[in-house]
Each structure stands twice: as C-alpha cells, then as structure tokens.
Design a protein around this motif. Structure first.
Motif, PDB file in Angstrom:
ATOM      1  N   PHE A 126      11.536  -3.360  -6.602  1.00 36.06           N
ATOM      2  CA  PHE A 126      12.188  -4.068  -5.500  1.00 36.06           C
ATOM      3  C   PHE A 126      12.098  -3.210  -4.245  1.00 36.06           C
ATOM      4  O   PHE A 126      12.398  -2.006  -4.276  1.00 36.06           O
ATOM      5  CB  PHE A 126      13.667  -4.331  -5.811  1.00 36.06           C
ATOM      6  CG  PHE A 126      13.899  -5.439  -6.796  1.00 36.06           C
ATOM      7  CD1 PHE A 126      13.831  -6.760  -6.392  1.00 36.06           C
ATOM      8  CD2 PHE A 126      14.189  -5.165  -8.119  1.00 36.06           C
ATOM      9  CE1 PHE A 126      14.048  -7.791  -7.290  1.00 36.06           C
ATOM     10  CE2 PHE A 126      14.402  -6.178  -9.041  1.00 36.06           C
ATOM     11  CZ  PHE A 126      14.328  -7.503  -8.623  1.00 36.06           C
ATOM     12  N   THR A 127      11.722  -3.841  -3.132  1.00 39.52           N
ATOM     13  CA  THR A 127      11.642  -3.110  -1.870  1.00 39.52           C
ATOM     14  C   THR A 127      11.942  -4.051  -0.705  1.00 39.52           C
ATOM     15  O   THR A 127      12.177  -5.237  -0.895  1.00 39.52           O
ATOM     16  CB  THR A 127      10.247  -2.447  -1.722  1.00 39.52           C
ATOM     17  OG1 THR A 127      10.284  -1.505  -0.650  1.00 39.52           O
ATOM     18  CG2 THR A 127       9.167  -3.485  -1.446  1.00 39.52           C
ATOM     19  N   PRO A 183      12.552   2.284  -1.284  1.00 42.44           N
ATOM     20  CA  PRO A 183      12.434   1.914   0.136  1.00 42.44           C
ATOM     21  C   PRO A 183      10.969   1.917   0.574  1.00 42.44           C
ATOM     22  O   PRO A 183      10.207   2.827   0.232  1.00 42.44           O
ATOM     23  CB  PRO A 183      13.227   3.004   0.865  1.00 42.44           C
ATOM     24  CG  PRO A 183      14.117   3.599  -0.183  1.00 42.44           C
ATOM     25  CD  PRO A 183      13.354   3.504  -1.473  1.00 42.44           C
ATOM     26  N   THR A 184      10.578   0.901   1.307  1.00 43.75           N
ATOM     27  CA  THR A 184       9.220   0.848   1.831  1.00 43.75           C
ATOM     28  C   THR A 184       9.181   1.470   3.221  1.00 43.75           C
ATOM     29  O   THR A 184      10.221   1.714   3.840  1.00 43.75           O
ATOM     30  CB  THR A 184       8.696  -0.595   1.875  1.00 43.75           C
ATOM     31  OG1 THR A 184       7.287  -0.569   2.121  1.00 43.75           O
ATOM     32  CG2 THR A 184       9.396  -1.413   2.962  1.00 43.75           C
ATOM     33  N   ASN A 185       7.986   1.742   3.716  1.00 47.79           N
ATOM     34  CA  ASN A 185       7.835   2.328   5.055  1.00 47.79           C
ATOM     35  C   ASN A 185       6.446   2.001   5.586  1.00 47.79           C
ATOM     36  O   ASN A 185       5.503   2.783   5.444  1.00 47.79           O
ATOM     37  CB  ASN A 185       8.050   3.839   5.008  1.00 47.79           C
ATOM     38  CG  ASN A 185       8.228   4.439   6.395  1.00 47.79           C
ATOM     39  OD1 ASN A 185       7.712   3.912   7.374  1.00 47.79           O
ATOM     40  ND2 ASN A 185       8.959   5.535   6.488  1.00 47.79           N
ATOM     41  N   GLU A 186       6.327   0.821   6.175  1.00 46.14           N
ATOM     42  CA  GLU A 186       5.043   0.376   6.714  1.00 46.14           C
ATOM     43  C   GLU A 186       4.586   1.248   7.880  1.00 46.14           C
ATOM     44  O   GLU A 186       3.382   1.490   8.051  1.00 46.14           O
ATOM     45  CB  GLU A 186       5.155  -1.086   7.161  1.00 46.14           C
ATOM     46  CG  GLU A 186       5.392  -2.044   6.004  1.00 46.14           C
ATOM     47  CD  GLU A 186       6.050  -3.341   6.421  1.00 46.14           C
ATOM     48  OE1 GLU A 186       5.465  -4.404   6.151  1.00 46.14           O
ATOM     49  OE2 GLU A 186       7.145  -3.283   7.023  1.00 46.14           O
ATOM     50  N   GLU A 220       0.830  -1.201   0.000  1.00 48.41           N
ATOM     51  CA  GLU A 220       0.000   0.000   0.000  1.00 48.41           C
ATOM     52  C   GLU A 220       0.867   1.254   0.000  1.00 48.41           C
ATOM     53  O   GLU A 220       0.559   2.237  -0.684  1.00 48.41           O
ATOM     54  CB  GLU A 220      -0.923  -0.007   1.221  1.00 48.41           C
ATOM     55  CG  GLU A 220      -1.947   1.100   1.209  1.00 48.41           C
ATOM     56  CD  GLU A 220      -2.872   1.057   2.405  1.00 48.41           C
ATOM     57  OE1 GLU A 220      -3.813   1.853   2.415  1.00 48.41           O
ATOM     58  OE2 GLU A 220      -2.647   0.252   3.334  1.00 48.41           O
ATOM     59  N   TYR A 221       1.964   1.216   0.761  1.00 46.41           N
ATOM     60  CA  TYR A 221       2.870   2.367   0.787  1.00 46.41           C
ATOM     61  C   TYR A 221       3.436   2.631  -0.611  1.00 46.41           C
ATOM     62  O   TYR A 221       3.446   3.772  -1.091  1.00 46.41           O
ATOM     63  CB  TYR A 221       4.009   2.131   1.771  1.00 46.41           C
ATOM     64  CG  TYR A 221       5.035   3.242   1.773  1.00 46.41           C
ATOM     65  CD1 TYR A 221       4.831   4.390   2.527  1.00 46.41           C
ATOM     66  CD2 TYR A 221       6.198   3.160   1.010  1.00 46.41           C
ATOM     67  CE1 TYR A 221       5.754   5.427   2.520  1.00 46.41           C
ATOM     68  CE2 TYR A 221       7.128   4.180   0.992  1.00 46.41           C
ATOM     69  CZ  TYR A 221       6.902   5.312   1.753  1.00 46.41           C
ATOM     70  OH  TYR A 221       7.818   6.341   1.734  1.00 46.41           O
ATOM     71  N   ILE A 222       3.912   1.586  -1.279  1.00 43.68           N
ATOM     72  CA  ILE A 222       4.501   1.752  -2.606  1.00 43.68           C
ATOM     73  C   ILE A 222       3.470   2.307  -3.591  1.00 43.68           C
ATOM     74  O   ILE A 222       3.741   3.254  -4.345  1.00 43.68           O
ATOM     75  CB  ILE A 222       5.066   0.420  -3.132  1.00 43.68           C
ATOM     76  CG1 ILE A 222       6.207  -0.091  -2.224  1.00 43.68           C
ATOM     77  CG2 ILE A 222       5.556   0.569  -4.572  1.00 43.68           C
ATOM     78  CD1 ILE A 222       7.419   0.792  -2.159  1.00 43.68           C
TER      79      ILE A 222
END
Length: 387
Positions: free
Chosen positions: A317-318, A368-371, A180-182
């Motif tokens: 890619f994350t 970079p992801t960030n949940e 969802e973040y991406i």
C-alpha cells in the motif's frame, strides 16, 4: 547537484528541490503554485523541516505565469539549481524513458497531448516557460507511462480492430514513477508475485513479478480502473452512450462527468476526500456507500491481478490513502484471507511497515512513495551522462 522537480497538474504546479546525486538525495525545499487560472491563487514554499518560508497570494493566469512566479519570486531560494525534472503524465509509444528536452522531444510531446489533454499541454507550457527564461538550464522529462511499457502485449491490447492499435489506442497505465520508486528502493517488498496499490486522489494498482510490470488497472487514460476521488474508474461504455443520446451530452460534458463529478464525490454527494467521508459515514449513508465502493473495487481488482500473476506473495500500500488510511487498508485486507493474507489489526492501526502477522503466506507492506525522488534520480543520471 541541485535538481528542481516539477509536477504540473490541471490547476497547480507542485515542486521540490533535491540535493545530492545517485541514491544519496535529500529534499531541501518543497512548495506549490495553486489556483492557476482561478481568481485566488497561492504560492508557498517550505524548508526540509516543513517550516513555511514563503506564502503569497496572487492571480496566475496560466501555467507559464505560474512557473515565472516560481522562478522569480523564489529565485533566491532556488537559484543554485543545476537541472529541472518534469513529471509528464503521458509519453505515448515513443517516449518510453526519461529524456533530456530538446525541440524533437517537445514536438513528440505535442503529438501525445491529445492522449492526455488535461495534463500534457500544461506540462509543455511549463517546459517552454523554463526554456524561455533559462535556455541553458537542462530539463528532463520523466513519464508516468514509461514503467508500464514493459507489460506484455496481451495486457496492453484493447479488443478493437487493428487500425486503432496502429493509431496508439492501447493500455498505457499511469503512476509509473510511484511504482518505479517502490520497485527500485524496496526490492524486498516486490520479490515474487506482488500487487502495488497506489491509493490517493488518483488510484491504481499494478501487478509486478520480481519488480517487472505485468498488468495495471488504469488504461488509455487515468480515468479507468478502480473508483477514485472524482473519477469513475471502469464503467460500461454503454452508460456513456446512453447519456450522450438521452441527455445530449457533448464530449466535454462526458469528460467532466467521468473525471470531475464522479467517484467518491459523485456517490457521496458530499466530498472527494476519503478522510472526510470516513468521519461522517456513521450518520451519512451516501458517504458510507462511497467508502465501501472504493474498498470493494480495490478488492475486486486485487483478485483479478492475483489471477494474472497466478497467485500472490506480497501487497504494497502506498500514496495518500494507502499510507495513512488504516481503516481503508483494514476493509480491503480482512476480505483477502483466501489469498493468504493474515491481517494484523494492531500493526495496521499503528501504521507498521508490515501489517500482516508473522508467517503470513502473503505479506502486506505500507511504504511511502516519493515520485519527486525518482525524478531527481533520473535527472542526475541523464545530466551526468550528457555532461
């Protein structure tokens, strides 16, 4: 607004404090309570620049004890929190969007707990411990399964009799907050037919079309899909039936085998850490095999997801391996020329945001992801609405 984001795992509670509202969110603190239920535990806290503010050793009997330490020991640091957001691994069929915690939500979570017994009971314990200590503090549950609920029934259905479908046995998918973040923060990277590869200790891939979920690799539990650090990924259930019959394995034994003793750790016999295996694969054949198996599984599933999408326009890619392991990205991408991936070795080695050549028919991103940001965003929306 200040939001405390909590992520309770099987033996830890990771947390972060975010300030701001809407998309204007800034992480101010982060830390963890590690070693819960073990002899030697640790509670640590860092500021926004990564400087260590607190670092204490102790023994935390359970998750409720861990959250009490967090709220008590770090009280001066987090006392201005306005609300708390929780990452909850499984929401089942009913909990399909971020939800403000009340008695009914807790009851629904208890009903879902058997679907994810290694995670949800701990997450319930943390929610209840916060309620007991700060009963008026709003809490919001954010579900890792929610993103995938919009997948078509064809993707969610197992080939089992109807009675099992009625009981909720279906593909739920996980890592939803990351996906969802991406899709929310980087819509340009998921335009068209896209595969997002969340590659970390837990790893999965999701097929999305213009940001909407179509298919994913994890299924009823986070065990399925590609090879992971300690999990098997997809495996013929006949293998498990054979082991249960010939070695008298009980359900707990099978659980330990497929979730804690397999994957990179099981194949290498050395480590579940990808970087460790990459460092020694030159002289350790088992380590090399584990790394190659991981990349092979990723490529195989990319091919399958591309078939579901009817082609491929982009790959993202994350997560830990996806963001930092250039060699793993290379081994996956160099075999994907048939999908239009024109891989750029130099850009990849430099961790560039796009690691394909200009004009590549299929672009490959590193994002970079960030949940935790996603959790804070949901909390801000819901608490504002409730107010």
């Amino acid at each position: 607004m200040h939001t405390l984001c909590l992520n309770a795992g099987s033996s830890s509670i990771k947390f972060a404090v975010y300030g701001g509202q809407g998309d204007d969110l800034t992480r101010q603190l982060r830390g963890a309570i590690d070693g819960i239920g073990q002899e030697h535990g640790r509670a640590w806290l860092k500021d926004a620049d990564g400087r260590m503010l607190e670092d204490a050793r102790g023994e935390f009997a359970d998750h409720a004890a861990g959250i009490r330490v967090l709220l008590d020991q770090f009280h001066e640091r987090v006392r201005h929190v306005d609300a708390i957001g929780h990452r909850v691994v499984h929401g089942g069929r009913e909990l399909t969007q971020p939800t403000v915690v009340d008695d009914q939500v807790l009851e629904e979570l208890r009903d879902v707990a058997p679907f994810a017994p290694l995670h949800v009971p701990h997450q319930i314990a943390v929610i209840e411990a916060v309620r007991q200590q700060y009963p008026k503090l709003p809490q919001v549950t954010c579900f890792d399964t929610a993103f995938h609920r919009r997948m078509p029934v064809l993707a969610r259905r197992f080939p089992l009799p109807d009675e099992y479908w009625e009981r909720g046995l279906e593909k739920y998918g996980f890592h939803g907050l990351s996906y969802e973040y991406i899709t929310r923060r980087h819509p340009e990277a998921v335009a068209g037919r896209t595969i997002i590869a969340h590659l970390g200790n837990g790893a999965s891939l999701a097929a999305v079309r213009d940001g909407e979920p179509v298919e994913t690799t994890m299924g009823f539990t986070p065990t399925g899909g590609i090879v992971m650090s300690t999990r098997t990924g997809d495996i013929d259930p006949g293998v498990l039936l054979y082991l249960m019959r010939t070695e008298n394995l009980a359900s707990d034994d099978v659980d330990r085998l497929v979730n804690r003793s397999a994957g990179l750790l099981g194949v290498s016999g050395l480590s579940s850490d990808m970087q460790t295996l990459l460092n020694v694969e030159g002289e350790n054949e088992s380590a090399r095999l584990a790394v190659e198996l991981f990349c092979y599984h990723a490529r195989r599933h990319i091919g399958a997801l591309a078939a579901v999408l009817g082609g491929l326009d982009q790959i993202v890619f994350t997560a830990g391996i996806g963001e930092h392991a250039a060699e793993i990205r290379r081994r996956i991408c160099v075999e994907l020329g048939w999908l239009g991936v024109e891989f750029d070795e130099e850009r990849n080695a430099g961790h560039a945001p796009i690691i394909t050549r200009d004009g590549s028919r299929c672009r490959v991103h590193v994002i970079p992801t960030n949940e935790e940001w996603m959790i804070a965003r949901h909390v801000g929306e819901l608490v504002r609405l409730e107010a």
